[in-house]
Design a protein around this motif. Structure first.
Motif, short mmCIF file in Angstrom:
data_model
loop_
_atom_site.label_atom_id
_atom_site.label_comp_id
_atom_site.label_asym_id
_atom_site.label_seq_id
_atom_site.Cartn_x
_atom_site.Cartn_y
_atom_site.Cartn_z
N ARG C 8 9.61 2.03 23.01
CA ARG C 8 9.82 3.68 24.13
C ARG C 8 8.95 5.02 23.50
O ARG C 8 9.97 5.46 22.58
N ASP C 9 8.36 5.30 24.02
CA ASP C 9 7.26 6.48 23.37
C ASP C 9 8.08 7.48 21.83
O ASP C 9 8.24 8.49 22.03
N LEU C 10 7.33 6.26 21.24
CA LEU C 10 7.57 7.15 19.97
C LEU C 10 6.30 7.57 18.77
O LEU C 10 5.64 7.42 19.86
N ARG C 11 7.66 8.33 18.64
CA ARG C 11 5.96 9.79 17.88
C ARG C 11 6.80 9.67 16.36
O ARG C 11 7.83 9.54 15.88
N LYS C 12 5.21 9.61 15.58
CA LYS C 12 5.30 9.33 13.69
C LYS C 12 4.49 10.89 13.06
O LYS C 12 3.14 10.40 14.14
N SER C 13 3.87 11.23 12.86
CA SER C 13 3.20 12.74 12.12
C SER C 13 3.20 12.70 11.10
O SER C 13 4.80 12.95 10.52
N PHE C 14 2.33 12.75 9.92
CA PHE C 14 2.33 13.38 9.06
C PHE C 14 1.86 14.64 8.64
O PHE C 14 0.05 14.87 8.69
N GLY C 15 2.30 15.20 8.28
CA GLY C 15 1.51 16.78 8.15
C GLY C 15 1.61 17.03 10.30
O GLY C 15 2.11 16.97 11.38
N ALA C 16 -0.32 17.13 9.91
CA ALA C 16 -0.65 17.39 11.61
C ALA C 16 -1.34 16.89 12.38
O ALA C 16 -1.52 16.62 13.25
N LEU C 17 -1.13 15.40 11.57
CA LEU C 17 -1.88 14.12 11.91
C LEU C 17 -0.14 13.28 12.54
O LEU C 17 -0.42 12.96 12.25
N ALA C 18 -1.21 13.22 13.93
CA ALA C 18 -0.28 12.42 14.42
C ALA C 18 -0.31 10.69 15.36
O ALA C 18 -1.54 9.88 15.42
N VAL C 19 0.41 9.81 13.48
CA VAL C 19 -0.19 8.71 13.48
C VAL C 19 0.09 8.18 14.84
O VAL C 19 -0.49 7.11 14.54
N THR C 20 1.78 8.25 14.87
CA THR C 20 2.34 7.62 16.26
C THR C 20 2.31 8.49 17.17
O THR C 20 3.01 9.42 17.21
N ASP C 21 1.52 8.20 18.12
CA ASP C 21 1.40 9.10 19.49
C ASP C 21 1.97 8.67 20.52
O ASP C 21 1.18 8.66 21.42
N GLY C 22 3.28 8.59 21.09
CA GLY C 22 3.77 8.44 22.08
C GLY C 22 3.50 6.28 22.44
O GLY C 22 3.42 6.40 23.16
N VAL C 23 3.60 6.26 21.46
CA VAL C 23 3.85 4.14 21.98
C VAL C 23 4.89 3.26 22.22
O VAL C 23 6.12 4.47 22.13
N SER C 24 4.86 3.68 23.96
CA SER C 24 5.99 2.14 23.98
C SER C 24 4.88 0.88 24.13
O SER C 24 3.48 0.55 24.52
N LEU C 25 6.06 -0.03 24.16
CA LEU C 25 5.15 -1.11 23.76
C LEU C 25 6.40 -2.09 24.52
O LEU C 25 7.45 -1.83 23.98
N SER C 26 6.02 -3.34 24.69
CA SER C 26 7.58 -3.98 24.92
C SER C 26 6.63 -5.52 24.74
O SER C 26 6.04 -5.92 25.13
#
Ligand SMILES: Nc1ncnc2c1ncn2[C@@H]1O[C@H](COP(=O)(O)OP(=O)(O)O)[C@@H](O)[C@H]1O
Ligand SMILES: [Mg+2]
Lengths: 307, 318, 248
Positions: C8-26
């Motif tokens: 659900r709405d997974l987010r991960k950034s490295f510095g300014a780079l949003a590498v996982t940008d709101g992933v939702s998946l089942s």
């Protein structure tokens, strides 16, 4: 009492400044190259010995310093060229072994060349004597000069790192080496620069400390371990961390040795306080290190998530 | 497992050889050499214990000599408290070492790489300064022992008795570590050495395994310290100086890491070399250091590779 | 079908780079869900967060209805969530059998055993051999992992993951760098695994993806651009533009 405290605080700061000069180059080397160099303290020792030699030959502190600095720089570059650059890609274990071998070799070499007896360097006339600080309190001019010289170096280093292109690359490289390599920067050139600079700073520290400490073959090793403590507390690769940690370690060590027993006397009887104080004081900085690591395994300013 | 592994055979040969040393040197008319050989055995124990963490666990500890010191001071403390039994002193040394290793190991193992090396060195230095500050134990100068310990009522005053007790301890520790490194625990330790991330992805948390190994290695090294104190009848902080830690690593790597047998062989050779070099020159460290640097620089794979090519210690235990 | 994995709405950034940008998946129990996307889209980073190697900045990962967002990797593996690595991560100095046996050992009995020879454990070795058999490496059991060919290492990577007895398998480009025959064998293996396990498959080989997947999600710049059946995704014009247009 307050005066004594102020005095020790200054002594601690002065010691911290020296630690910083030795630690500055080393922390960058660790950070950028992930290279463990046990032989860095040797440069501090060599700086002091070259200072003693040149000051003796020329009869002048200033000429001695002027000659010792570039000589240490050259010495560092030769070491880099002959030994260190072949070690960057090796395992930490190989690096430990080779630089340990280098310590054995160079310490023994110093003993052969200069003998085991401590050498002395005369203080320059300009900087001898004391100045009044506050009330009856006086402080040696030379130690003030050491603090000033160290602070000036720190400021210079800060400017270099924050306002030059090489400095920018260093900052980036210390926290993210692959990225700098990816920018097409010649990492080995950059490193040689850092190394040479670090060698000169360590040599400078050794040279300016020569008039207030005796110059002996063990001096490089005793400072090396405290330098490690400084780097670990400050965080590998961080100049700012090294500066703060160096001052902290210098002050804690110096003040602790004098005031540990005194403060302990408030909570226990005098003889026990003296005994406990003597025991605890030399361990203080290591306990400080343990506490910082417990709090944050990469030190105060280390890269978080660093392996 | 019916045929003995080559490295086990090599170790057995070394042990038999060492068992024959006292009668041999007595026949040669130089019984003092028994003491030198005893030194070799003591350092073989220390190097073996280091092999568990460095060779099998890839933890490059630069502070292992601290435990040599804890063992030695256990003898000095025992003597003061009227405890002269070797086993009791070993227990005391192990207890001190285990306590120190547990706390400092837990902190050090939160870090990796250059941090780990620097921190283990710094903690060992802290222990060093602790004993330097113990004026009742002679401080910097250390303290001479009145007498050697006894084992179950038998005095170890004679060099022969101490020699064979040391040899017995070495064989027992070798055997114990041989089993340990082949056990489930040992496998996890080796796996962590190879690739800690992979081990996590198999469901292991490396930390407890590493910490237990660290504590075991510390305890075993303190046995060497107890024996060293008895051998020299003298205890001083110099036993735990950081040079000593460096020398332990050199011995181990020289014989080959991660084989156990290599640790024993490396210690025998290194201590022997040191004795011989010291005869020729006061400045033997210059040559020793130079050889160390040259070998690391010019032997591919460093000293480990050289040892492997010379066949010392046999192939790595995997 | 019940959901085994829900993001659900997974987010991960490295510095300014949003590498996982709101992933939702089942991912449903028993499903093979393929995640495709161009290089650098954030697929490996997503797997790293699902397996516990990286922790997300925000968002939730639910496994079997439970929040596992902040569990460490070892705990997740013990609960049946295994992964393979895109960049082969084996124990190079140990034998092929030992690599797999260690995975078996992790889930069967304590590893705090200090005396008995682990190599003599018949049951552990037998189970390890089954996993090797399955990936077709049985005859290489006693070879050092470092001596395997690249393709064989990919096979071993899979065998190790299987030996943990997973319920959910996260496979990060298992076919990368394998040749024709090896690739075919691995595809056949995944086909067989499909019936017993839930699989999240990251793969660049489109033939394999469309052959194996029940559903496909397309990841572009860290966000899900489309999810659906292989046919629907293949036909999606947005996907064609963003990704398939590049090569396939
Ligand atoms: N540890 C990291 N630090 C900084 N950037 C990273 C890190 N890991 C991955 N990235 C960046 O994140 C992006 C996505 O990487 P990745 O997840 O490996 O993509 P994919 O597997 O889809 O090819 C890339 O641009 C990569 O450079
Ligand atoms: Mg990837």
């Amino acid at each position: 009492m307050t005066n004594l405290f102020l005095l020790q605080l200054l002594n601690g700061a002065q010691f911290g400044i020296l630690l910083f000069l030795v630690a500055a180059g080393l922390t960058l080397v660790f950070g950028i190259m992930d290279f463990i160099n046990l032989a860095h303290g040797v440069l501090y020792m060599v700086g002091a010995y070259l200072m003693a030699t040149f000051a003796g030959l020329t009869g002048s502190f200033w000429l001695g310093l002027l000659l010792a600095m570039p000589a240490t720089l050259v010495f560092g570059l030769v070491l880099e060229f002959l030994v260190f650059r072949r070690l960057y890609d090796r395992s930490h274990l190989d690096q430990v072994l080779a630089t340990f071998g280098l310590i054995l070799m160079l310490s023994e070499g110093v003993r052969i060349l200069w003998g085991s007896a401590p050498l002395n360097v005369d203080m320059p006339a300009l900087l001898s004597g004391s100045v009044p600080l506050a009330g009856p309190l006086k402080y040696p001019v030379y130690r003030i000069a050491v603090i000033a010289a160290g602070l000036a170096s720190a400021v210079g280093l800060w400017a270099l790192i924050n306002h030059t292109r090489a400095g920018m690359l260093l900052r980036a490289g210390a926290s993210n080496r692959p990225m700098v390599a990816a920018l097409g920067v010649d990492i080995s050139r950059l490193f040689m620069l850092v190394f040479a600079f670090g060698a000169m700073l360590a040599g400078f520290a050794g040279a300016i400390v020569a008039p207030i400490l005796s110059v002996d073959p063990g001096m490089g090793e005793s400072i090396l371990i405290l330098t490690f403590v400084v780097i670990v507390i400050g965080g590998v690769g961080s100049i700012r961390g090294a500066f703060l940690a160096a001052i902290l370690v210098g002050v804690v060590d110096t003040v602790g040795r004098t005031f540990g027993p005194i403060w302990l006397r408030m909570v226990m009887d005098p003889s026990a306080a003296a005994q406990t104080g003597r025991m605890l004081a030399p361990m203080l900085v290591y306990l400080l290190m343990a506490a910082v690591l417990f709090w944050s395994p990469t030190g105060l300013f280390g890269r978080k998530g660093a392996k | 497992m019916s045929a003995l592994a080559p490295r086990l055979k090599a170790a057995l040969a070394l042990f038999v050889l060492m068992a024959l040393v006292p009668p041999l040197v007595t026949a040669l008319g130089d019984p003092f050499l028994t003491v030198v050989a005893n030194r070799m055995l003591v350092f073989a124990i220390a190097a073996l214990s280091l092999d568990l963490i460095l060779g099998y666990g890839a933890m490059v500890s630069f502070g292992h000599a601290a435990y040599l010191g804890f063992g030695a001071y256990a003898v000095a403390l025992g003597a003061r408290w009227g405890v002269s039994d070797l086993l009791a002193q070993i227990l005391l040394g192990m207890a001190m070492s285990a306590g120190f290793a547990l706390v400092t190991g837990a902190i050090s193992l939160r870090t990796k790489g250059v941090y780990f090396i620097m921190i283990t060195l710094a903690f060992a230095q802290m222990a060093y300064f602790f004993f330097v500050a113990q004026s009742s134990l002679g401080g910097d100068d250390g303290v001479a022992l009145q007498a050697r310990s006894s084992l179950l009522g038998v005095s170890l005053e004679g060099d022969l008795a101490l020699y064979y007790v040391t040899l017995g301890a070495l064989v027992a520790i070798y055997a114990g570590l041989y089993r340990l490194t082949g056990s489930r625990f040992g496998r996890v330790l080796k796996g962590t050495r190879e690739n800690a991330l992979r081990m996590q992805a198999m469901g292991y948390r490396p930390f407890p395994y590493q910490l237990i190994a660290y504590v075991i290695a510390a305890c075993l090294c303190s046995v060497a310290g107890v024996l060293l104190a008895n051998l020299t009848e003298y205890v001083s902080p110099a036993y735990m100086g950081w040079h000593r830690s460096g020398e332990l690593i050199v011995m181990l790597v020289f014989g080959g890491i991660g084989t156990l047998t290599g640790a024993v062989a490396g210690a025998l050779v290194a201590v022997g070399l040191e004795e011989v070099l010291a005869i020729f020159s006061d400045h033997w460290r210059l040559g020793f250091g130079l050889v160390l640097v040259l070998v690391v620089l010019f032997s591919p794979d460093g000293l480990t590779g050289l040892a492997k090519r010379l066949g010392i210690g046999g192939s790595k235990d995997v | 079908m019940s959901e085994l994995l829900e993001i659900r709405d997974l987010r991960k950034s490295f510095g300014a780079l949003a590498v996982t940008d709101g992933v939702s998946l089942s991912v449903a129990e028993g499903e093979l869900h393929a995640v495709i996307g161009p290089n650098g889209a954030g697929k490996t980073t997503l797997i790293a967060q699902l397996s516990g190697q990286l922790s997300p900045d925000s968002g939730l990962v639910l496994y079997d209805g439970e929040d596992i967002t902040h569990l460490d990797m070892a705990t997740r593996v013990r609960r049946g969530l295994a992964r393979s690595f895109q960049i082969t991560a084996l124990l190079p100095g140990m034998s092929v059998l030992e690599n797999v046996a260690l995975a078996v050992q992790a889930r069967s009995g304590s590893s705090f055993r200090f005396w008995r020879d682990a190599g003599d454990e018949e049951i552990t070795n037998a189970q390890a051999r089954v996993a090797l058999e399955e990936v077709g490496l049985a005859d290489r059991a006693s070879v050092l992992a470092s001596a395997l060919s690249h393709g064989e290492q990919r096979q071993l990577e899979l065998a190790v993951a299987l030996a943990t007895k997973p319920r959910l398998l996260l496979l990060d480009e298992p076919l990368a760098g394998t040749g024709g025959q090896e690739a075919e064998r691995l595809i056949a293996l995944m086909q067989r695994l499909k019936s017993r396990l839930t699989i999240v498959l990251i793969e660049h080989d489109m033939d394999a993806v469309f052959q194996l997947a029940d559903r496909v999600s397309v990841l572009v710049y860290g966000a899900i651009a489309a999810t659906g059946s292989p046919e629907a995704v293949r036909a999606d014009p947005a996907v064609r533009a963003a990704y398939l247009g590049e090569g396939a």
